[in-house]
Structures are given as structure tokens and as C-alpha cells.
Design a protein around this motif. Structure first.
Motif, PDB file in Angstrom:
ATOM      1  N   GLY A  82       0.820  -1.213   0.000  1.00 19.75           N
ATOM      2  CA  GLY A  82       0.000   0.000   0.000  1.00 19.75           C
ATOM      3  C   GLY A  82       0.849   1.258   0.000  1.00 19.75           C
ATOM      4  N   SER A  83       2.118   1.119  -0.365  1.00 20.18           N
ATOM      5  CA  SER A  83       3.030   2.271  -0.274  1.00 20.18           C
ATOM      6  C   SER A  83       2.583   3.432  -1.143  1.00 20.18           C
ATOM      7  CB  SER A  83       4.454   1.844  -0.667  1.00 20.18           C
ATOM      8  OG  SER A  83       4.470   1.249  -1.951  1.00 20.18           O
ATOM      9  N   MET A  84       1.927   3.146  -2.243  1.00 22.83           N
ATOM     10  CA  MET A  84       1.555   4.190  -3.204  1.00 22.83           C
ATOM     11  C   MET A  84       0.141   4.714  -2.997  1.00 22.83           C
ATOM     12  SD  MET A  84       0.666   1.086  -4.109  1.00 22.83           S
ATOM     13  CE  MET A  84       2.274   0.363  -4.407  1.00 22.83           C
ATOM     14  N   LEU A  85      -0.573   4.149  -2.033  1.00 22.38           N
ATOM     15  CA  LEU A  85      -1.979   4.524  -1.836  1.00 22.38           C
ATOM     16  C   LEU A  85      -2.151   5.444  -0.632  1.00 22.38           C
ATOM     17  CD1 LEU A  85      -3.712   1.090  -2.565  1.00 22.38           C
ATOM     18  CD2 LEU A  85      -3.916   3.199  -3.911  1.00 22.38           C
ATOM     19  N   PRO A  88      -8.657  -0.951  -0.564  1.00 21.84           N
ATOM     20  CA  PRO A  88      -8.243  -1.460   0.759  1.00 21.84           C
ATOM     21  C   PRO A  88      -7.666  -2.870   0.675  1.00 21.84           C
ATOM     22  CG  PRO A  88     -10.391  -0.396   0.878  1.00 21.84           C
ATOM     23  CD  PRO A  88     -10.070  -0.536  -0.578  1.00 21.84           C
ATOM     24  N   ARG A  89      -8.217  -3.686  -0.212  1.00 22.41           N
ATOM     25  CA  ARG A  89      -7.701  -5.061  -0.369  1.00 22.41           C
ATOM     26  C   ARG A  89      -6.309  -5.043  -0.994  1.00 22.41           C
ATOM     27  NH1 ARG A  89     -12.061  -8.416  -3.514  1.00 22.41           N
ATOM     28  NH2 ARG A  89     -10.583 -10.092  -3.047  1.00 22.41           N
ATOM     29  N   MET A  90      -6.087  -4.142  -1.906  1.00 25.53           N
ATOM     30  CA  MET A  90      -4.763  -4.060  -2.538  1.00 25.53           C
ATOM     31  C   MET A  90      -3.735  -3.496  -1.563  1.00 25.53           C
ATOM     32  SD  MET A  90      -5.878  -2.917  -6.386  1.00 25.53           S
ATOM     33  CE  MET A  90      -4.364  -3.377  -7.249  1.00 25.53           C
ATOM     34  N   ALA A  91      -4.160  -2.514  -0.774  1.00 20.42           N
ATOM     35  CA  ALA A  91      -3.225  -1.922   0.202  1.00 20.42           C
ATOM     36  C   ALA A  91      -2.803  -2.952   1.239  1.00 20.42           C
ATOM     37  CB  ALA A  91      -3.885  -0.723   0.881  1.00 20.42           C
ATOM     38  N   ALA A 129      -3.186  -0.353  -8.809  1.00 19.86           N
ATOM     39  CA  ALA A 129      -3.861   0.366  -7.709  1.00 19.86           C
ATOM     40  C   ALA A 129      -4.059   1.842  -8.064  1.00 19.86           C
ATOM     41  CB  ALA A 129      -3.032   0.231  -6.428  1.00 19.86           C
ATOM     42  N   LEU A 130      -3.027   2.467  -8.615  1.00 15.54           N
ATOM     43  CA  LEU A 130      -3.142   3.884  -8.946  1.00 15.54           C
ATOM     44  C   LEU A 130      -4.069   4.114 -10.136  1.00 15.54           C
ATOM     45  CD1 LEU A 130       0.510   5.124  -8.332  1.00 15.54           C
ATOM     46  CD2 LEU A 130      -1.512   5.450  -6.893  1.00 15.54           C
TER      47      LEU A 130
END
Lengths: 378, 80
Positions: free
Chosen positions: A52-55, A111-114, A94-95
Motif C-alpha cells: 500500500g506504499s503508493m496509496l 483497501p484489499r490491494m493496500a 492500484a493507482l
């Protein structure tokens, strides 16, 4: 002008470095040999929150600025190029949803990807469509309640383990992006692809789509903006993180070479006292620093939303990927016979570097874009 | 509106150095811009005018002339 990391960014960099040394570096050779990322490493990445670093934090992400995202990709890339590839393609997916998705898509997937409960991948390339992304031949045809996808995607990084793909197809002759959820995609076949030169743990796959139904609600963005907006936006992030990953590969090559040049003795003295070795080390030091500065500038411009960030990212990726090749090449040369054997990681860095000069736009595509941009500016 | 047009023209002048762009001239038909231009333009609009370009707005018809761009900015920034 001030070029230095903030205290927070410096703190992150140190923690990323510690993480990579503890949990990535020890597994990198295994990833290369087994052509897959180990479950232990995946679990560690998830526990650290790096998927989730990019979210933003509102979706369970880390809410990092883009410079700090870059630092993470450098350190993970220093450990293992394939693990960095996971961060890249997962982040692209994600982005893409964050930028172009509906509120429902964001709520369902981000949220699932993070949290790492769902892994994302980016399905653009095809057997006959690489650099010419708009030329994809996969089709989407309208049917009751949605679309039927038919075609073939190839070279899809993390395709073997992805739960969700951003997938591009021609809808009424216009490139359009769709979300394809593997668990609900009857007619989708995922075939492993092995035998790559480098970044061998990237779990690349070919996707065969045979009348795969996706509901209307899974159209991402809108019809016709799949490549011009969605793909280019995702690829901008991909290019940025690959550039940082290249610095990691180059930094690892440099550090290995410094240790070796101090320890290895020939003619009664360490080879590092040989001026021809020093020349290579000098080029490696300055090349790594130059690439890092270009990436920092691109990251800063992204953080302030500057349109110039797009071309600066092209510049950074172009230079950093060439830098990784030059520096890892020097590292092999300095290591001599050892550099040509799998027991020494510089052999892997050398192979991984070449992959990074091709993905997210080959050096030649970068030369076309960068030169045309420079000519246009006159 | 005129102030916004000045800002838009200044941004576009990076891409049309030797061409005096008319307010109703189709910037995509002139052949000066590449595939990255749309992204750069959207980033400019969002940063300069503090607005959000939604996916549904991403239609070249909204962005092909200075007048259309200025109208788009006006519409997106109108205070309710």
C-alpha cells in the motif's frame, strides 16, 4: 535550491534499507533460481504495508510522498529486481483504479490491494503489441450487462499470482481499460512463462481470454481513453519505480564491487589500488549519484503536481536503466571469473539490469520521446 | 476568463513555440503534440486551477482549443 531528504524521508530510507537487508537480499538468489517470489517475502512485504506504499491512508495505504515511494523502490530493487517488479505492477493497477475508478471500484479494491489481500497486475502487452500500445488486438464486444473479452496478453508481470488485472482491449475500435477479476473470469487461462534472462522471479504469464465476461461496471475510466489516459498514467508510475529500482541494482553492484576491490589481492595488493579498477569505481559512483538525482527531481515534481514530471520521469528512467547496465557491467568486470558465476550476485544484477532497459519503454522509445521533446522546445 | 486564457496560452506556448495559437485553433490538429500531451495538459489544469479532471471529462473535445479549455476551467471552478 535545496537537495536533501527530509528527516522523515531519511528515516524511511533507513528502515527500507534494513528491511531489504533482512528480508529481501537473503532470498534474491532463490527467487532467481526458482523463478518465483517466496511466500515468506510476500508475507513480509504485506506485513510492512509496502503493497500500500503508493496509496493514500484513506484506503489503508501508507500515504507516502512520491520521493519516499522512490526510496522504497530503490531499496527493494537493491535487494531483488523481481520483488521491486511486484511493487511496480501492483502500484500501477492500484493507482489506475485510484485515478480512473468509480467510488465503488475504489471501495471494493483499494483497501484489499493496500493490505495485500489482492494483488494487481497490468495487462497491456500482446504478442503483436509492445511499444505500440494502442495497437492491441484484444477485443471487447458488448453483450447483455457487460462485455465479452477475447484475445491474448503476453509478458504480464506477476500475472501468475495476480487477483486483478487492468486489461486493455479495443471496444468499438477504441482502446479501453477494464478490470478483470481472476476469480470471476470464466474463460481466462493463465499460463506461466519461464526462462527469462533476468528479473526471473517476476512470475510472468500469458493470459488467454476466451469470451471472458466482465460487467458494465468494470469499465475503467471511459470508452476510448484506455491508452491515451489510463495506460499512460499507470506507465508513468511504472517508469518512475523502475527507474528507482535501477538505482538499487546499480547501488548493489557498486557496494559489491567496493568490498571485492578492497579484499581481492593480486600482485601483492588489493585490486582497488589499481588505477584501472579505480576508474571503473569512479564511473560507478558518479553514475549512481547522477541517476539518483534525476529520480529525486522527477519525484519532487510529481509531489508538486508539475506537468514537467512526466518528461523528467522519461529522462530519469532512460538514464537510470542505462546506468544499471553500465554499473553492473563494471561490477562483473571487477569480479573477474567470480562475476560470471551465480554464486556471486553481480552476475544476477547484470542480467536484471538488461530487463530494466526494456520494460516500461525500451531505451530506443525513450530516445524518440526525449529527442522529440527537446526539438519541440526550440 | 481572459486571465485563465493567458495562463492556458502560456502553458501551450511550450509546445507551439513558433506558432501564434488562435483562441479557436484545434491544438490536436496542428501536429505539434505527442501522446504524452494529454497527461501534461491535465496535470497543468489540475495544478494551475486547483480542479479535478474526472475520467468523464477526458474527452479531447473539451480540450482542443484555448476557448474550450477556458470554458472547461470556468465550468469546473464555478462557485455554487
Amino acid at each position: 535550491m535545496k537537495i536533501e531528504l527530509s528527516d522523515a524521508q531519511q528515516g524511511y530510507k533507513e528502515s527500507f534499507r534494513h528491511f531489504a537487508d533482512s528480508y529481501i537480499v537473503p532470498y534474491a538468489q532463490r527467487h532467481d533460481a526458482e523463478e518465483r517470489i517466496s511466500e515468506e517475502v510476500l508475507d513480509r512485504l504485506i506485513s510492512a504495508g509496502y503493497l500500500g506504499s503508493m496509496l493514500p491512508t484513506s484506503f489503508g495505504g501508507m500515504g507516502l510522498d512520491m520521493v519516499t515511494v522512490g526510496l522504497l523502490n530503490e531499496e527493494i530493487g537493491r535487494g531483488c529486481s523481481a520483488v521491486r517488479s511486484l511493487l511496480t505492477v501492483h502500484g500501477m493497477a492500484a493507482l489506475g483504479i485510484l485515478r480512473f475508478g468509480t467510488a465503488d471500484m475504489k471501495a471494493q479494491w483499494l483497501p484489499r490491494m493496500a493490505s495485500g489481500k489482492a494483488i494487481g497486475a497490468f495487462a497491456l502487452s500482446e504478442p503483436e503489441a509492445g511499444s505500440n500500445a494502442a495497437g492491441v488486438k484484444t477485443t471487447a464486444t458488448r453483450t447483455a450487462g457487460g462485455f465479452l473479452l477475447n484475445g491474448c496478453k503476453r509478458w504480464i508481470t506477476m500475472g501468475q499470482i495476480a487477483d486483478l488485472f487492468i486489461l486493455f482491449a479495443q471496444l468499438d475500435g477504441k482502446p479501453t481499460a477494464f478490470l478483470v477479476e481472476k476469480a470471476n473470469a470464466e474463460g481466462l487461462t493463465v499460463n506461466k512463462m519461464n526462462g527469462f534472462l533476468g528479473a526471473r522471479g517476476s512470475m510472468i504469464a500469458e493470459l488467454q481470454l476466451n469470451d471472458v465476461f466482465v460487467p458494465e461496471s468494470h469499465l475503467l475510466g471511459k470508452e476510448g481513453i484506455g491508452v491515451s489516459h489510463v495506460a499512460l498514467s499507470c506507465l508513468d508510475y511504472g517508469r518512475y519505480t523502475v527507474a528507482w529500482g535501477c538505482i538499487g541494482t546499480a547501488q548493489a553492484s557498486l557496494e559489491a564491487s567496493l568490498h571485492f576491490a578492497k579484499e581481492r589481492e593480486q600482485f601483492g595488493q588489493p585490486i582497488g589500488s589499481n588505477q584501472l579498477i579505480q576508474k571503473m569505481i569512479t564511473e560507478m559512483v558518479v553514475t549512481v549519484k547522477s541517476a539518483r538525482l534525476l529520480c529525486l527531481q522527477a519525484g519532487y515534481l510529481k509531489d508538486i503536481g508539475d506537468p514537467d514530471s512526466i518528461m523528467e520521469t522519461w529522462n530519469a528512467k532512460y538514464f537510470a536503466s542505462l546506468a544499471a547496465n553500465q554499473v553492473s557491467g563494471h561490477a562483473v568486470q571487477i569480479h573477474g571469473a567470480r562475476g560470471c558465476h551465480q554464486d556471486f550476485p553481480v552476475e544476477r544484477y547484470f542480467r536484471d539490469a538488461k530487463i530494466n532497459e526494456i520494460i516500461e519503454g525500451s531505451s530506443q522509445m525513450h530516445e524518440v520521446m526525449i529527442a522529440n521533446h527537446a526539438l519541440q522546445a526550440l | 476568463m481572459e486571465e485563465n486564457k493567458v495562463k492556458i496560452r502560456k502553458f501551450l506556448s511550450r509546445f507551439f513555440k513558433k506558432h501564434e495559437l488562435g483562441d479557436d485553433e484545434d491544438i490536436f490538429a496542428l501536429g505539434f503534440v505527442n501522446s504524452l500531451f494529454a497527461m501534461q495538459l491535465i496535470m497543468f489544469l489540475e495544478k494551475e486551477f486547483e480542479l479535478a479532471v474526472d475520467p468523464q471529462d477526458m474527452d479531447f473535445a473539451n480540450f482542443k482549443t484555448i476557448n474550450l479549455l477556458a470554458s472547461f476551467v470556468e465550468k469546473k471552478t464555478v462557485k455554487v
